[in-house]
Every structure is written in structure tokens, then in C-alpha cells.
Enzyme design. Sequence first.
Site, short mmCIF file in Angstrom:
data_model
loop_
_atom_site.label_atom_id
_atom_site.label_comp_id
_atom_site.label_asym_id
_atom_site.label_seq_id
_atom_site.Cartn_x
_atom_site.Cartn_y
_atom_site.Cartn_z
N ARG A 31 -8.97 0.23 3.73
CA ARG A 31 -8.00 1.16 3.14
C ARG A 31 -6.67 0.49 2.86
O ARG A 31 -5.90 0.95 2.02
CB ARG A 31 -7.76 2.34 4.09
N ARG B 225 -0.03 15.34 12.71
CA ARG B 225 0.80 14.78 11.63
C ARG B 225 1.34 15.92 10.79
O ARG B 225 0.82 16.24 9.73
CB ARG B 225 -0.04 13.79 10.82
N CYS C 181 -5.36 8.30 8.55
CA CYS C 181 -5.56 7.76 9.89
C CYS C 181 -5.20 8.81 10.92
O CYS C 181 -4.27 9.59 10.76
CB CYS C 181 -4.69 6.53 10.09
N ASP D 103 3.76 0.51 12.14
CA ASP D 103 2.52 0.01 11.55
C ASP D 103 2.22 -1.44 11.94
O ASP D 103 1.16 -1.97 11.59
CB ASP D 103 2.55 0.16 10.02
N LYS E 281 0.82 -1.21 0.00
CA LYS E 281 0.00 0.00 0.00
C LYS E 281 0.86 1.26 0.00
O LYS E 281 0.65 2.17 -0.80
CB LYS E 281 -0.91 0.00 1.23
N ASN E 282 1.83 1.31 0.89
CA ASN E 282 2.60 2.56 1.03
C ASN E 282 3.51 2.83 -0.15
O ASN E 282 3.88 3.98 -0.39
CB ASN E 282 3.37 2.57 2.35
N ILE F 289 3.71 18.35 8.38
CA ILE F 289 4.45 18.12 7.14
C ILE F 289 5.52 19.20 6.94
O ILE F 289 5.90 19.53 5.83
CB ILE F 289 3.52 18.03 5.90
#
Length: 418
Positions: A397, A122, A117, A305, A22-23, A124
Site C-alpha cells: 500500500r 480513527r 490501517c 509513521d 504516498k500521503n 473524523i
Amino acid sequence: MSRLIINGQKRLEGHVYISGAKNAAVAIIPAAIISNDICVIENLPVIEDVIILSKAIEKIGASCEFRDEHTLIIDSRNIKSCYAAYDSIKKIRASYYLLGALLGRFKKAEVALPGGCNFGVRPIDQHIKGFEALGAKVTVEHGMIKAIASKLVGANIFLDIVSVGATINIMLAAVFAEGTTIIENAAKEPHVVDTANFLNMMGAKIKGAGTDVIRILGVENLHGAQYSIIPDQIEAGTYMISAAITHGDVMVHNIIPKHMDSLSAKLREMNCNVEEGDDFIRVIAKDKLSSSNIKTMTYPGFPTDLQPQMTALLSVANGTGVITETVWENRFQYIAELKRLGANIKVDNKIAIINGTKNLTGAQVCATDLRAGAALVIAGLAAQGQTEIDNVKYIDRGYEQIEEKFRMLGADIKRVDD
Ligand code: UD1
């Protein structure tokens, strides 16, 4: 709204095949739009985030066609807009990669601030610091981040924090920058390397991905490429932990065993037998599980994760285990849900102390985010009786066909759509 219903305490046995990461997918789809050409991306996982991102790039003018469910053909020759609105990307944090990609190609980008999530603030700032070092002017207004540059020029960028997102985003923005960009204190995660490999396949000149210094020599053009995404380290880990918690015997196929080293070491410490082949790992968990202590770290350390899934496992191990979360500031919200299944856990800021109990017991619970959802599935597989997990949209997801894959291993799990 979907729920997962699990009747627990079935031993998992057999084979499971891991999907593309996914990432990596959420970085490589935006990376493809830098090329002004046609790219074929293979081994994409069939998950919500991939669908959302492909729709988002269609909205700015790319054409996306799924050749089959795992292969996406992206034609980015007709991209006209550098504006990605909130509606199209609000659900995924990785939408910030559109910023680096559009800035790199068009020298301007306007992208909604990311969602995704929710486990803490978070920021940036490191992404922005990188774009500014390359010569962009970056502003945040009305929930949108704008980056604009007359030209981008290579620079030395030392990241204050090891950030996967900032490392990838700066690589995306720097592929066309004049001269050389050096990212120091870069993230080394497998999907950083995968994105760099894909960019190099399109003609970029990136060296050092997978180490903490990445050098990007700017080029004038990229061309299309055909690329197959690496296997998902976190999905693989989730099935390895599920094998352990059910005292099962599971072969996890289509993986890069090296990516699993930190987890394999922990599972061995906890009394599991972990055998590695070229592209598979077999986890056999016959004996009583013993406890362990875990600190989440950037790669090659233990991945944050997989932290919630490990908490589920430790909650039935013999003795007391301590988990220290060092990556995210607030990633223990799901523990209240694990406690509903009978887990004995105390949380003090970034530390969770888990006293193993003999049995978890099924209950109604709610996924608070993607990996928290995976932890609840794992706990439900081990619990006595029935566990009902709400908010499955989070799990969707990031996990392709989660209930089918677990059913193939012998779990009693079904999805109920309301
Ligand atoms: C990626 C993963 C996510 C994983 C995380 C850590 C994707 C799409 N998501 O997220 O699943 O949990 O790596 O392995 O790949 N930080 C700053 N400033 C920044 C950027 C980050 O302070 O500009 C901090 C964050 O708050 C966090 C830490 O750095 O505490 C790591 O974040 P980062 O590696 O950037 O995570 P993501 O790339 O968002």
C-alpha cells in the site's frame, strides 16, 4: 497472497531513489477533481493506494490515464456522481478526501466511512466540525457520510486536535467557499503544504500552509495544472533506518533533507554519521548503535509513521530506549511480531521500553499494518537467518518496489507469490 523472504545480516551499501509521497498523492488525486478541468500529476508512487484512488474517481466519472507509471492525467470535466461506494474505497482511509473535494465542488458528497490501517479508533469528528462550520449538514448513516450545503461560507475553525486529514479536508472543501476560511491549530506536515501548493497552482488562494494558521480565500473557479508530488518522507526514513540497522553506508536520493530533520537528529544521537546534500542524505553506521528515547509528534516532531521502524532499530541498539506514542492510541500491535524475532520490548499503554539485544533471529511473522510491515522488513534485514513476512499487501500500500530497492542495496530479499 505474497510473502517476503529475507536472509538477514547483509550490510546495505549503495544508492536508493525515493518515490513520490504516498500521503501527498492520496490527497492530491482527490484535490484534482475539484478543478472541472485536466490535471497532470507527476512523481506519483507506484503503490496500491494510488491505484485504488484513481479507480475510485473513475467510478464517479473522472477519466484517469497513466501517461507513464508515475504520471496520471486526470480529466474531471465529466464527473456526474457525488457518491463513492464502500467497495471502491474500503481499503484506504484517505478516501475521506473525496468528501472534502466533492463537497467543495458540488456542495454535496456521499462517501463510505474510511477503512485503512488499523491502529486504534480513527475518528473524523474534526473533519465534520470543519464542514459544518462552512455551512454543510453532515450525517453518518449505513456506513456512509453525507455532507450537503446550499452554499459554503468561509469560517474560523480551530481544530481541537492537530489532524493532517482534517486540515487537508477542510482546505479542499473551503477553496470555493465565500469569503475567508481560517484553520487554526492546523497540521504542518509536508503533504499539507504539498496539497496547498497544488491547489494554489490550480488557482486557489491558500496562505500559511506549513504553519499552524492557514487562510483560504474562496475563489470562483479553478483550472487544470501540472504538478509534481514531493518525495516520500516516510519511505526515505525507512531506508535511512535500514542503513543504520545493517551498519551500512547508504545514499538516500530524491528527498528533501529538511523533512528528515527529526530522524537525522535521532540517528546521530544513536551514533550514526548522517551527511546531508541538496537532495540526498547519506547514512553511515560503522559504530555500535546506542539507544535513544523518542516521542512521536506532529511535524516537525518525530513522525508516528516512523515509530515502528525505530522500534526495530532500538531493539538491536546498546542499552534501553523508550518510545512514547502520542499520535495514535494503539500503535504497538506489531511488537508481538518483533518479539518473535527476539526483540526484548515491554509495552505499557502508549509507552514501549526496548532493551537492545545483541542479535535478532529470523522467524515467520505477519505484517499487521503498513509501517509495521516496514519495521518487520528492517528487523529481518538485521536478523540472523531467514525471516518470512506474511501479509505483504499492507506493505504494498505504501512502498514502491520495496524488494527491488533493498536488493539494489545488497539485501537478500525476495517475494514469493502463493
Ligand atoms: C495521516 C497519515 C498517517 C499518519 C497520521 C499522523 C495520511 C493519508 N495518513 O493520517 O499516515 O499516521 O496522519 O501523522 O496522510 N483525530 C481525531 N479526530 C479527527 C481526526 C483525527 O481525534 O477528526 C485524531 C486521530 O485519532 C489521531 C490524531 O488525531 O489520534 C492524528 O490523526 P490525523 O493527523 O488526522 O491522521 P490522518 O490524517 O488520518
